[in-house]
Design an enzyme around this catalytic site. Structure first.
Site, PDB file in Angstrom:
ATOM      1  N   THR A 198     -30.728  24.791 -84.086  1.00  0.00           N
ATOM      2  CA  THR A 198     -31.994  24.719 -83.338  1.00  0.00           C
ATOM      3  C   THR A 198     -31.791  24.488 -81.842  1.00  0.00           C
ATOM      4  O   THR A 198     -32.732  24.658 -81.059  1.00  0.00           O
ATOM      5  CB  THR A 198     -32.839  23.549 -83.864  1.00  0.00           C
ATOM      6  OG1 THR A 198     -32.110  22.327 -83.614  1.00  0.00           O
ATOM      7  CG2 THR A 198     -33.098  23.670 -85.355  1.00  0.00           C
ATOM      8  N   ASP A 213     -18.340  25.494 -73.634  1.00  0.00           N
ATOM      9  CA  ASP A 213     -18.734  24.190 -74.188  1.00  0.00           C
ATOM     10  C   ASP A 213     -17.986  23.094 -73.434  1.00  0.00           C
ATOM     11  O   ASP A 213     -16.764  22.951 -73.563  1.00  0.00           O
ATOM     12  CB  ASP A 213     -18.401  24.141 -75.689  1.00  0.00           C
ATOM     13  CG  ASP A 213     -18.969  22.892 -76.339  1.00  0.00           C
ATOM     14  OD1 ASP A 213     -19.782  23.024 -77.266  1.00  0.00           O
ATOM     15  OD2 ASP A 213     -18.602  21.770 -75.905  1.00  0.00           O
TER      16      ASP A 213
HETATM   17  C1  PRP Z   1     -23.813  19.611 -74.379  1.00  0.00           C
HETATM   18  C2  PRP Z   1     -23.929  19.036 -72.986  1.00  0.00           C
HETATM   19  C3  PRP Z   1     -25.316  18.471 -72.970  1.00  0.00           C
HETATM   20  C4  PRP Z   1     -26.076  19.448 -73.834  1.00  0.00           C
HETATM   21  C5  PRP Z   1     -26.871  20.349 -72.946  1.00  0.00           C
HETATM   22  O1  PRP Z   1     -23.550  18.626 -75.290  1.00  0.00           O
HETATM   23  O2  PRP Z   1     -22.930  18.097 -72.689  1.00  0.00           O
HETATM   24  O3  PRP Z   1     -25.402  17.163 -73.500  1.00  0.00           O
HETATM   25  O4  PRP Z   1     -25.103  20.204 -74.562  1.00  0.00           O
HETATM   26  O5  PRP Z   1     -27.687  21.177 -73.693  1.00  0.00           O
HETATM   27  P1  PRP Z   1     -29.281  21.088 -73.630  1.00  0.00           P
HETATM   28  O6  PRP Z   1     -29.664  20.995 -72.186  1.00  0.00           O
HETATM   29  O7  PRP Z   1     -29.706  22.384 -74.255  1.00  0.00           O
HETATM   30  O8  PRP Z   1     -29.722  19.893 -74.404  1.00  0.00           O
HETATM   31  P2  PRP Z   1     -23.252  18.977 -76.848  1.00  0.00           P
HETATM   32  O9  PRP Z   1     -24.519  19.048 -77.598  1.00  0.00           O
HETATM   33  O10 PRP Z   1     -22.376  20.185 -76.889  1.00  0.00           O
HETATM   34  O11 PRP Z   1     -22.503  17.688 -77.348  1.00  0.00           O
HETATM   35  P3  PRP Z   1     -21.008  17.183 -77.041  1.00  0.00           P
HETATM   36  O12 PRP Z   1     -20.974  16.782 -75.571  1.00  0.00           O
HETATM   37  O13 PRP Z   1     -20.877  16.011 -77.939  1.00  0.00           O
HETATM   38  O14 PRP Z   1     -20.066  18.299 -77.344  1.00  0.00           O
HETATM   39  N1  URA Z   2     -23.659  22.798 -73.690  1.00  0.00           N
HETATM   40  C1  URA Z   2     -22.492  23.209 -73.140  1.00  0.00           C
HETATM   41  O1  URA Z   2     -21.476  22.502 -73.204  1.00  0.00           O
HETATM   42  N2  URA Z   2     -22.469  24.394 -72.529  1.00  0.00           N
HETATM   43  C2  URA Z   2     -23.561  25.185 -72.411  1.00  0.00           C
HETATM   44  O2  URA Z   2     -23.461  26.290 -71.825  1.00  0.00           O
HETATM   45  C3  URA Z   2     -24.748  24.750 -73.001  1.00  0.00           C
HETATM   46  C4  URA Z   2     -24.780  23.531 -73.620  1.00  0.00           C
END
Ligand code: PRP
Ligand code: URA
Length: 209
Positions: free
Chosen positions: A108, A200
């Protein structure tokens, strides 16, 4: 958007280009995230008020400026936000640190909160939320909601790359929050990843993929 600062400093832009490159490994990636965070912090703390004190140099008594009793807190969003922590603490070592744990549901793209530990005196502090990526904005909005429940003095959000969709969502949801970022990218792809982005952020910082 009056509350948004997109830094175009050459040092930030140069480091960001290396960060985006898919051949950059985790060790260099971590160092760059930290360096860019420090440079962003320099911008985000530009309006801290000063007060005058009297000091004695080896030569004379002089009036000098110090930061006027401001209390700061940095709150990285786990995981990737922790990559920015060393950089900002190198500039403001006396700041307190909170943590908010959150990940995006891969189906989602909605944020799933799993942890929140903030400084006990956060109501007396200016809070800087740290996350390298602002994609849909869901994680930043939810983290700031959690922080605002505790009545901080103010909240600023620092990120390295923002998507237009996330920036709009964040400024609509929290118009009082100043946003500092190093780049505003083009769009989100069908998986809600920032294009061109850097992939990521958490996986690249921690080498988990
Ligand atoms: C990534 C990033 C943000 C989020 C941004 O974290 O560090 O927290 O995605 O996406 P959004 O603006 O659509 O919410 P992730 O969910 O990959 O978690 P992680 O840092 O634990 O890998
Ligand atoms: N979280 C990430 O780490 N990269 C993106 O491009 C979007 C969400």
């Amino acid at each position: 958007m009056s509350n948004v600062t997109i830094t175009n400093h050459p040092l930030i832009q140069h480091k960001l280009s290396i960060l985006r490159d898919k051949t950059t490994g985790s060790k260099e990636f971590r160092a760059l995230i930290s360096e860019i965070a420090a440079l962003l912090c320099y911008e985000a703390t530009r309006d801290l008020p000063l007060e005058e004190v009297e000091i004695e140099t080896p030569v004379a008594v002089a009036k000098a400026k110090v930061i006027a009793g401001k209390k700061l807190a940095f709150v990285p969003i786990l995981r990737a936000g922790t990559g920015m922590l060393d950089g900002v603490l190198s500039l403001v070592p006396s700041a307190k640190v909170g943590h908010i744990g959150m990940y995006r549901d891969p189906e989602t793209a909605l944020p799933v909160p799993y942890y929140c530990k903030l400084p006990a005196d956060i109501s007396q502090r200016e809070v800087f939320v740290l996350d390298p990526m602002l994609a849909t904005g869901g994680s930043a909005i939810d983290a700031i909601n959690q922080i605002k429940i505790n009545n901080p003095k103010s909240v600023k959000f620092m990120c390295i790359i923002a998507a237009p969709e996330g920036l709009k969502a964040l400024t609509d949801a929290h118009p009082d929050v100043e946003v500092y970022c190093a780049a505003l990218d083009d769009h989100l792809n069908e998986h809600k990843y920032i294009v061109p982005g850097l992939g990521d952020a958490g996986d690249r910082i921690f080498g988990t993929k």
